[in-house]
Design an enzyme around this catalytic site. Structure first.
Site, PDB file in Angstrom:
ATOM      1  CG  ASP A  70      -2.080   0.956   1.083  1.00 48.51           C
ATOM      2  OD1 ASP A  70      -2.417   1.331  -0.067  1.00 48.51           O
ATOM      3  OD2 ASP A  70      -2.640   1.364   2.113  1.00 48.51           O
ATOM      4  N   GLY A  76      -0.017   5.512  -4.445  1.00 47.93           N
ATOM      5  CA  GLY A  76      -0.623   6.784  -4.845  1.00 47.93           C
ATOM      6  C   GLY A  76      -0.062   7.937  -4.036  1.00 47.93           C
ATOM      7  CD1 TRP A  93       7.326   7.144  -2.574  1.00 54.57           C
ATOM      8  CD2 TRP A  93       6.825   7.029  -4.763  1.00 54.57           C
ATOM      9  NE1 TRP A  93       8.501   7.241  -3.275  1.00 54.57           N
ATOM     10  CE2 TRP A  93       8.226   7.166  -4.619  1.00 54.57           C
ATOM     11  CE3 TRP A  93       6.276   6.939  -6.042  1.00 54.57           C
ATOM     12  CZ2 TRP A  93       9.083   7.215  -5.718  1.00 54.57           C
ATOM     13  CZ3 TRP A  93       7.130   6.982  -7.138  1.00 54.57           C
ATOM     14  CH2 TRP A  93       8.515   7.117  -6.972  1.00 54.57           C
ATOM     15  NE  ARG A 133      -4.531   7.060  -6.749  1.00 48.89           N
ATOM     16  CZ  ARG A 133      -4.322   6.621  -5.513  1.00 48.89           C
ATOM     17  NH1 ARG A 133      -4.050   7.475  -4.557  1.00 48.89           N
ATOM     18  NH2 ARG A 133      -4.416   5.336  -5.228  1.00 48.89           N
ATOM     19  CG  ASN A 169      -8.065  -1.969  -4.952  1.00 47.69           C
ATOM     20  OD1 ASN A 169      -7.147  -2.778  -4.786  1.00 47.69           O
ATOM     21  ND2 ASN A 169      -8.273  -0.986  -4.094  1.00 47.69           N
TER      22      ASN A 169
HETATM   23  C1  IPE Z   1      -5.262  -2.641  -0.079  1.00 47.66           C
HETATM   24  O1  IPE Z   1      -5.007  -1.299  -0.323  1.00 47.66           O
HETATM   25  C2  IPE Z   1      -5.310  -3.388  -1.373  1.00 47.66           C
HETATM   26  C3  IPE Z   1      -4.029  -3.502  -2.056  1.00 47.66           C
HETATM   27  C4  IPE Z   1      -2.852  -3.134  -1.613  1.00 47.66           C
HETATM   28  C5  IPE Z   1      -4.112  -4.114  -3.351  1.00 47.66           C
HETATM   29  P1  IPE Z   1      -6.180  -0.226  -0.415  1.00 47.66           P
HETATM   30  O2  IPE Z   1      -5.529   1.074  -0.587  1.00 47.66           O
HETATM   31  O3  IPE Z   1      -7.158  -0.634  -1.441  1.00 47.66           O
HETATM   32  O4  IPE Z   1      -6.859  -0.372   1.019  1.00 47.66           O
HETATM   33  P2  IPE Z   1      -7.844   0.595   1.807  1.00 47.66           P
HETATM   34  O5  IPE Z   1      -8.930   0.993   0.858  1.00 47.66           O
HETATM   35  O6  IPE Z   1      -7.023   1.782   2.225  1.00 47.66           O
HETATM   36  O7  IPE Z   1      -8.298  -0.205   2.963  1.00 47.66           O
HETATM   37  C1  IPE Z   2      -1.635   0.238  -3.363  1.00 51.15           C
HETATM   38  O1  IPE Z   2      -1.414   1.607  -3.408  1.00 51.15           O
HETATM   39  C2  IPE Z   2      -1.841  -0.356  -4.729  1.00 51.15           C
HETATM   40  C3  IPE Z   2      -3.247  -0.696  -5.040  1.00 51.15           C
HETATM   41  C4  IPE Z   2      -4.230  -0.750  -4.213  1.00 51.15           C
HETATM   42  C5  IPE Z   2      -3.526  -1.002  -6.430  1.00 51.15           C
HETATM   43  P1  IPE Z   2      -2.617   2.623  -3.394  1.00 51.15           P
HETATM   44  O2  IPE Z   2      -3.040   2.897  -4.791  1.00 51.15           O
HETATM   45  O3  IPE Z   2      -3.694   2.174  -2.486  1.00 51.15           O
HETATM   46  O4  IPE Z   2      -1.886   3.911  -2.807  1.00 51.15           O
HETATM   47  P2  IPE Z   2      -2.446   4.892  -1.681  1.00 51.15           P
HETATM   48  O5  IPE Z   2      -2.806   4.037  -0.507  1.00 51.15           O
HETATM   49  O6  IPE Z   2      -3.625   5.591  -2.263  1.00 51.15           O
HETATM   50  O7  IPE Z   2      -1.292   5.790  -1.390  1.00 51.15           O
HETATM   51 MG    MG Z   3      -4.087   2.441  -0.501  1.00 49.74          MG
END
Ligand code: IPE
Ligand code: IPE
Ligand code: MG
Length: 225
Positions: free
Chosen positions: A12, A15, A17, A25, A60
């Site tokens: 996680d 985005g 980062w 993102r 997602n």
């Molecule tokens: C968890 O991350 C899913 C993955 C890393 C693929 P999310 O960013 O989707 O999780 P929430 O929504 O913050 O719980």
């Molecule tokens: C995890 O990073 C990757 C996926 C869930 C695809 P995020 O996209 O959730 O990144 P943040 O949490 O918004 O920073």
């Molecule tokens: Mg996330």
């Protein structure tokens, strides 16, 4: 010293980062995919048997269409270029999650990667895509109903997407949040949990090594004394 057969990571923070640097993102997802290769190689090198990486959850799909589209394309691109590395490093590729929702071309890339690495005898890299624990459990329950046999813990485990893999020993989440987000709920019943503020693109082999050292020295009692 605890053995580490199965390491699972919630990758996680991609985005955030990117946004911290004023970038889109998608830039973070690109960097995150590169880091998958680096961490996978390191995990194989230190003798981990199974590495499960959470790449796309059943939730997602709620993201804006342009981000979902980007992630699907990135996944196909990633598989094409990662196949060679996997073979070189003797790593077997597998997936968990419901693949039925994906485009035929993405399904083909997934199948091709599985087939071309089927002979590999080193680590197994398992990518969780369109994966959600609740969805997986519901699908397993339906299989049990169809088969018409009462379940035991062992039999039920064999109906899950993770049938071929042992339970999770260590579960790491990057990105600062302390939640499981529908990841491997059954399989992590006795996993050690580690949450780091490091965002996935910056998560390094050095940090993983330090986390594993801490894990090795933890008393895992499994309810015993
Ligand atoms: C968890 O991350 C899913 C993955 C890393 C693929 P999310 O960013 O989707 O999780 P929430 O929504 O913050 O719980
Ligand atoms: C995890 O990073 C990757 C996926 C869930 C695809 P995020 O996209 O959730 O990144 P943040 O949490 O918004 O920073
Ligand atoms: Mg996330």
């Amino acid at each position: 010293m605890n053995d580490l057969n199965h390491l699972a990571i919630i990758m996680d923070g991609n985005g955030r980062w990117a946004q911290r640097q004023g970038k889109e993102r998608s830039f973070g997802h690109e960097k995150g995919a590169k880091n998958v290769v680096e961490i996978t190689k390191y995990a194989a090198k230190i003798g981990i048997k199974f590495l499960t990486l959470y790449a796309f959850s059943t939730e997602n799909w709620k993201r804006p269409k342009n981000e979902v589209d980007f992630l699907m394309k990135l996944l196909a691109r990633f598989l094409k270029s990662e196949r060679k590395t996997l073979k070189q490093e003797n790593i077997k590729f597998d997936t968990i999650g419901d693949m039925s929702k994906f485009s035929q071309s993405l399904k083909d890339e997934i199948e091709k990667t599985k087939k071309e690495t089927a002979h590999c005898t080193g680590m197994t890299q398992i990518i969780a895509i369109n994966y959600g624990s609740k969805d997986e459990i519901a699908r397993a329950v339906n299989k049990a109903i169809t088969l018409g046999k009462a379940v035991t813990e062992e039999y039920f485990s064999a109906l899950l997407d993770t049938a071929d893999f042992p339970d999770v020993d260590l579960l790491i989440r990057t990105g600062g949040d302390k939640r499981l987000s529908n990841f491997l709920l059954w399989q992590s019943a006795y996993a050690e949990l580690y949450f780091t503020n490091t965002l996935w693109p910056e998560f390094s082999p050095g940090e993983l090594e330090a986390i594993i050292l801490g894990y090795s020295n933890t008393a895992r009692r499994f309810g015993s004394l």
